[in-house]
Motif scaffolding. Structure first.
Motif, short mmCIF file in Angstrom:
data_model
loop_
_atom_site.label_atom_id
_atom_site.label_comp_id
_atom_site.label_asym_id
_atom_site.label_seq_id
_atom_site.Cartn_x
_atom_site.Cartn_y
_atom_site.Cartn_z
N MET A 1 0.86 -1.17 0.00
CA MET A 1 0.00 0.00 0.00
C MET A 1 0.89 1.23 0.00
O MET A 1 1.88 1.28 0.72
N TYR A 2 0.53 2.19 -0.80
CA TYR A 2 1.30 3.42 -0.92
C TYR A 2 0.48 4.60 -0.44
O TYR A 2 -0.74 4.61 -0.61
N THR A 3 1.15 5.58 0.13
CA THR A 3 0.54 6.87 0.40
C THR A 3 1.29 7.88 -0.46
O THR A 3 2.50 8.06 -0.31
N HIS A 56 -4.15 7.23 -1.05
CA HIS A 56 -3.72 5.89 -0.67
C HIS A 56 -3.95 5.01 -1.89
O HIS A 56 -4.97 5.12 -2.58
N LEU A 57 -3.01 4.13 -2.16
CA LEU A 57 -3.07 3.30 -3.35
C LEU A 57 -2.61 1.89 -3.02
O LEU A 57 -1.58 1.70 -2.38
N VAL A 58 -3.39 0.92 -3.45
CA VAL A 58 -3.01 -0.49 -3.31
C VAL A 58 -2.79 -1.04 -4.71
O VAL A 58 -3.67 -0.95 -5.57
N LEU A 59 -1.60 -1.59 -4.92
CA LEU A 59 -1.22 -2.22 -6.18
C LEU A 59 -0.65 -3.60 -5.90
O LEU A 59 -0.19 -3.87 -4.79
N ARG A 60 -0.63 -4.43 -6.89
CA ARG A 60 0.02 -5.74 -6.76
C ARG A 60 1.53 -5.54 -6.79
O ARG A 60 2.05 -4.81 -7.63
N ASN A 61 2.24 -6.21 -5.89
CA ASN A 61 3.70 -6.14 -5.88
C ASN A 61 4.29 -6.62 -7.19
O ASN A 61 5.34 -6.15 -7.62
N SER A 62 3.60 -7.56 -7.83
CA SER A 62 4.11 -8.11 -9.09
C SER A 62 4.00 -7.10 -10.24
O SER A 62 4.65 -7.28 -11.28
N ASP A 63 3.20 -6.07 -10.08
CA ASP A 63 3.05 -5.06 -11.13
C ASP A 63 4.10 -3.96 -11.05
O ASP A 63 4.68 -3.57 -12.06
N TRP A 73 5.93 8.89 -9.38
CA TRP A 73 5.10 9.91 -8.70
C TRP A 73 5.90 11.21 -8.64
O TRP A 73 6.83 11.34 -7.86
N LYS A 74 5.53 12.17 -9.46
CA LYS A 74 6.29 13.41 -9.62
C LYS A 74 5.75 14.56 -8.77
O LYS A 74 6.26 15.67 -8.85
N TYR A 75 4.72 14.32 -7.96
CA TYR A 75 4.03 15.41 -7.27
C TYR A 75 4.42 15.58 -5.81
O TYR A 75 3.92 16.46 -5.14
N GLY A 76 5.28 14.71 -5.29
CA GLY A 76 5.65 14.79 -3.88
C GLY A 76 6.33 13.52 -3.42
O GLY A 76 7.10 12.91 -4.16
N GLU A 77 5.98 13.08 -2.21
CA GLU A 77 6.63 11.92 -1.59
C GLU A 77 5.76 10.67 -1.70
O GLU A 77 4.55 10.76 -1.87
N VAL A 78 6.41 9.51 -1.54
CA VAL A 78 5.74 8.22 -1.55
C VAL A 78 6.14 7.47 -0.29
O VAL A 78 7.33 7.33 0.00
N ASP A 79 5.16 6.99 0.46
CA ASP A 79 5.40 6.12 1.60
C ASP A 79 4.82 4.77 1.23
O ASP A 79 3.70 4.70 0.70
N ASP A 80 5.55 3.70 1.48
CA ASP A 80 5.00 2.38 1.17
C ASP A 80 5.13 1.49 2.40
O ASP A 80 6.07 1.60 3.18
N GLU A 81 4.13 0.64 2.55
CA GLU A 81 4.16 -0.38 3.61
C GLU A 81 3.22 -1.50 3.21
O GLU A 81 2.27 -1.28 2.45
N PRO A 82 3.49 -2.71 3.68
CA PRO A 82 2.60 -3.82 3.36
C PRO A 82 1.17 -3.53 3.84
O PRO A 82 0.97 -2.89 4.86
#
Length: 174
Positions: A1-3, A56-63, A73-82
């Motif tokens: 999951m990404y923020t 908040h964004l949920v994507l498949r790890n395989s993708d 993501w060019k608009y700011g920061e990305v936080d990721d966690e399972p």
């Protein structure tokens, strides 16, 4: 999951501007990897924390890898966690979180659909089974994985709902 957050330069003024940035990012994902599954769920929020829009964004790890998402993501920061990080994390808890934020009518417009599942992901789900109970009771089937429900009575009437996830829902076919 990404923020996905916005830096001060790219911070949108309105909810509709966040949606435009999301669509732009989705186009970039499609260009970067044309054959990805296109299975995703995203949620636009704005009220909690520092009261700034974020996604908040949920994507498949395989993708996509976290490094790819950070790069694109060019608009700011990305936080990721399972998605299911701790022992108390469940899909139900995640769903409650994603449905929690009531609109104040300014940051997120009243009636706006704040979270969206992709068409490809929706197409993989079995159709909902709905019916009207003539007895006023709804009995879940035996041997379900998890179940719950709620009953409400107010000036508008009385309603009861129950939900359950069958064990067969967790048998995945490739």
């Amino acid at each position: 999951m990404y923020t996905l957050t916005f830096d001060p330069y790219h911070l949108p003024d309105r909810f509709s501007d966040v949606r435009k940035r999301w669509r732009s990012f989705l186009r970039l994902l499609n260009l970067w990897k044309p054959n990805w599954s296109r299975d995703y769920i995203y949620l636009i929020e704005g009220r909690h924390g520092d009261h700034r829009y974020h996604i908040h964004l949920v994507l498949r790890n395989s993708d996509f890898s976290p490094a790819e998402i950070r790069y694109l993501w060019k608009y700011g920061e990305v936080d990721d966690e399972p998605l299911l990080l701790g022992p108390y994390d469940t899909y139900r808890r995640t769903a409650k979180y994603w449905n929690k934020e009531a609109s104040d009518g300014i940051t997120v417009p009243v009636g706006a659909r704040t979270w969206v599942a992709s068409r490809s992901l929706n197409a993989k789900l079995p159709p909902l089974e709905m019916w009207r109970s003539t007895s006023g009771e709804i009995e879940p089937p035996q041997n379900v994985r998890v179940q719950g429900g709620n009953q409400t009575a107010n000036e508008f009437g009385v309603y009861l709902y129950k939900w359950w996830i069958s064990n067969s829902a967790f048998i995945l076919n490739k």
